[in-house]
Scaffold this motif. Structure first.
Motif, PDB file in Angstrom:
ATOM      1  N   UNK A   1       0.822  -1.213   0.000  1.00 23.52           N
ATOM      2  CA  UNK A   1       0.000   0.000   0.000  1.00 23.52           C
ATOM      3  C   UNK A   1       0.857   1.264   0.000  1.00 23.52           C
ATOM      4  N   UNK A   2       2.058   1.154   0.569  1.00 23.60           N
ATOM      5  CA  UNK A   2       2.964   2.305   0.601  1.00 23.60           C
ATOM      6  C   UNK A   2       3.656   2.540  -0.736  1.00 23.60           C
ATOM      7  N   UNK A   3       3.406   1.655  -1.707  1.00 23.26           N
ATOM      8  CA  UNK A   3       3.975   1.821  -3.037  1.00 23.26           C
ATOM      9  C   UNK A   3       5.467   1.578  -3.109  1.00 23.26           C
ATOM     10  N   UNK A   4       5.983   0.751  -2.226  1.00 20.87           N
ATOM     11  CA  UNK A   4       7.418   0.464  -2.228  1.00 20.87           C
ATOM     12  C   UNK A   4       7.709  -0.527  -3.350  1.00 20.87           C
ATOM     13  N   UNK A   5       8.562  -0.183  -4.290  1.00 23.48           N
ATOM     14  CA  UNK A   5       8.717  -1.020  -5.494  1.00 23.48           C
ATOM     15  C   UNK A   5       9.338  -2.390  -5.263  1.00 23.48           C
ATOM     16  N   UNK A   6      10.257  -2.506  -4.308  1.00 25.03           N
ATOM     17  CA  UNK A   6      10.891  -3.803  -4.022  1.00 25.03           C
ATOM     18  C   UNK A   6      10.527  -4.215  -2.599  1.00 25.03           C
ATOM     19  N   UNK A   7       9.958  -5.438  -2.476  1.00 25.66           N
ATOM     20  CA  UNK A   7       9.464  -5.910  -1.171  1.00 25.66           C
ATOM     21  C   UNK A   7       9.991  -7.319  -0.925  1.00 25.66           C
ATOM     22  N   UNK A   8      10.872  -7.431   0.074  1.00 19.24           N
ATOM     23  CA  UNK A   8      11.594  -8.672   0.341  1.00 19.24           C
ATOM     24  C   UNK A   8      11.145  -9.278   1.661  1.00 19.24           C
ATOM     25  N   UNK A   9      10.847 -10.561   1.638  1.00 18.19           N
ATOM     26  CA  UNK A   9      10.473 -11.261   2.862  1.00 18.19           C
ATOM     27  C   UNK A   9      10.165 -12.715   2.575  1.00 18.19           C
ATOM     28  N   UNK A  10       9.877 -13.453   3.633  1.00 14.54           N
ATOM     29  CA  UNK A  10       9.515 -14.851   3.457  1.00 14.54           C
ATOM     30  C   UNK A  10       8.116 -14.984   2.868  1.00 14.54           C
ATOM     31  N   UNK A  11       7.961 -16.009   2.043  1.00 13.72           N
ATOM     32  CA  UNK A  11       6.649 -16.284   1.431  1.00 13.72           C
ATOM     33  C   UNK A  11       5.788 -17.087   2.405  1.00 13.72           C
ATOM     34  N   UNK A  12       5.225 -16.375   3.384  1.00 11.01           N
ATOM     35  CA  UNK A  12       4.384 -17.004   4.388  1.00 11.01           C
ATOM     36  C   UNK A  12       3.048 -16.292   4.469  1.00 11.01           C
ATOM     37  N   UNK A  13       2.097 -16.917   5.172  1.00 13.82           N
ATOM     38  CA  UNK A  13       0.810 -16.293   5.483  1.00 13.82           C
ATOM     39  C   UNK A  13       0.063 -15.802   4.250  1.00 13.82           C
ATOM     40  N   UNK A  14       0.242 -16.494   3.131  1.00 17.93           N
ATOM     41  CA  UNK A  14      -0.510 -16.163   1.928  1.00 17.93           C
ATOM     42  C   UNK A  14      -0.172 -14.819   1.318  1.00 17.93           C
ATOM     43  N   UNK A  15       1.033 -14.331   1.564  1.00 23.36           N
ATOM     44  CA  UNK A  15       1.371 -12.977   1.104  1.00 23.36           C
ATOM     45  C   UNK A  15       2.330 -12.955  -0.084  1.00 23.36           C
ATOM     46  N   UNK A  16       2.586 -14.102  -0.680  1.00 22.34           N
ATOM     47  CA  UNK A  16       3.620 -14.165  -1.713  1.00 22.34           C
ATOM     48  C   UNK A  16       3.325 -13.254  -2.895  1.00 22.34           C
ATOM     49  N   UNK A  17       2.040 -13.018  -3.199  1.00 23.67           N
ATOM     50  CA  UNK A  17       1.695 -12.142  -4.322  1.00 23.67           C
ATOM     51  C   UNK A  17       1.992 -10.677  -4.031  1.00 23.67           C
ATOM     52  N   UNK A  18       2.142 -10.342  -2.760  1.00 18.76           N
ATOM     53  CA  UNK A  18       2.445  -8.964  -2.380  1.00 18.76           C
ATOM     54  C   UNK A  18       3.951  -8.691  -2.342  1.00 18.76           C
ATOM     55  N   UNK A  19       4.753  -9.739  -2.489  1.00 12.87           N
ATOM     56  CA  UNK A  19       6.203  -9.599  -2.433  1.00 12.87           C
ATOM     57  C   UNK A  19       6.795  -9.624  -3.835  1.00 12.87           C
ATOM     58  N   UNK A  20       7.728  -8.736  -4.101  1.00  7.55           N
ATOM     59  CA  UNK A  20       8.460  -8.792  -5.365  1.00  7.55           C
ATOM     60  C   UNK A  20       9.650  -9.743  -5.254  1.00  7.55           C
TER      61      UNK A  20
END
Length: 360
Positions: A108-127
């Motif tokens: 939502x903050x419009x951050x172009x690169x988003x790094x983290x573990x693919x957990x809790x169903x959020x993988x589509x929100x991570x680049x």
């Protein structure tokens, strides 16, 4: 996964873990991020109660407070926080927290690169989503956090813990102790009988009290300080009342930074698996950590100066907040004699050193 361009990233936000122990164990990953992005401005987004862990941290430039109980409460608050983050024009978000919300905020903050573990169903929100492998799940939490940057093919720089204590904080610790009648030459033993998350992690108060009496009898210079949060003040008072003269209760009477300075002053720290245990490990204070229901591989104190005391039981680690069988056998098996014997081994050298120092 597309590589992250370390030269073009100049403004980073790191979403901190929400627990004090996890925050401490994430410090080597913060160091790796600083080394990988030496020219970037690094902002840490943290809840108010965990933010003091990062005061004076050399790896970050700014702390942004996530006021979950105030202006960032609920859905309107999350939207407000995302707008606050958007104003900073971050290039990269690194998410230590595994929750869906952490990735949603970065999105939502419009951050172009988003790094983290693919957990809790959020993988589509991570680049840059890092898979949670079986090996990472079994690793120590320090290495689990490092797996985020390593999973993005960014180099880490060792997993050693360190926590900064300023000279002003050391002076403040001495002032607090002085008001309790503790002098600079006294040998300070800290005990931490509480722990968040439930009763299963806690060794019994009466055993801490018995231990305190025996340790105090070793040398007239020994003073015992009981640590804990505001909800553990009565527990600390009971233990001090049972131990008697030379035992002071500071539970709920200090800030987190003051507690850090006081733990740094301790010659021995005896504790349950807790946030303060990890602080003592990062300060490289000689420590005995009592384990029962929690995972001794994943959350062990990460320091050569720390030792665990545990008895292997068929039902442990159960990872439950309260003993599901109601018997607390894993903690009952850890006797006062066992802990005292380990403490005495360490105190022998400490007492010898203090005596030789006094003679010189």
């Amino acid at each position: 996964m597309k590589p992250i361009d370390t030269k073009s990233v100049r403004n980073i936000v790191v979403r901190s873990a929400n627990w004090i122990g996890d925050a401490v164990m994430s410090l080597p990953t913060l160091r790796a991020i600083r080394n990988d992005f030496p020219l970037a401005r690094i902002t840490l987004l943290a809840k108010p109660w965990v933010a003091p862990v990062f005061h004076h941290c050399p790896y970050i430039d700014h702390i942004m407070i996530y006021e979950a109980s105030g202006r960032h409460k609920g859905v309107p608050g999350v939207l407000r926080l995302s707008r606050d983050m958007r104003k900073n024009r971050f290039d990269l978000a690194v998410l230590f927290q595994n929750a869906f919300e952490a990735a949603l905020l970065a999105f939502l903050a419009g951050i172009p690169a988003r790094l983290g573990y693919k957990t809790d169903g959020r993988h589509l929100l991570l680049t840059h989503g890092v898979p949670v492998t079986v090996e990472r799940k079994k690793a120590h939490q320090v290495d689990y956090y490092l797996g985020i940057v390593e999973g993005a093919n960014l180099p880490s720089c060792g997993n050693g813990l360190s926590l900064t204590v300023t000279e002003a904080e050391r002076r403040q610790a001495e002032a607090i102790l002085g008001r309790c009648g503790i002098e600079s030459g006294d040998i300070l033993i800290g005990i931490n009988p509480g722990a968040a998350f439930g009763t299963a992690k806690r060794w019994f108060p009466e055993r801490y009290a018995q231990l305190g009496r025996r340790l105090k009898a070793l040398d007239q210079r020994i003073r015992i300080v009981v640590f804990g949060g505001p909800g553990e003040k009565a527990l600390g008072e009971w233990i001090c009342g049972t131990v008697g003269k030379g035992c002071m209760n500071l539970s709920g009477m200090t800030s987190l930074r003051e507690a850090i300075g006081l733990i740094d002053r301790c010659r021995l720290f005896i504790t349950n698996d807790s946030g303060l245990m990890h602080i003592a490990a990062a300060l490289h204070v000689c420590q005995l950590a009592i384990f029962g229901s929690t995972n001794h591989v994943v959350t062990a104190p990460f320091s050569d100066e720390s030792s665990m005391i545990r008895v292997c039981m068929p039902c442990s680690p159960c990872l439950k907040p309260d003993c599901p069988a109601g018997h607390h056998d894993c903690m009952k098996a850890v006797t006062v004699d066992m802990v005292y014997a380990e403490a005495e081994k360490r105190l022998v050298n400490i007492l010898r050193e203090s005596c030789s120092g006094a003679v010189e």
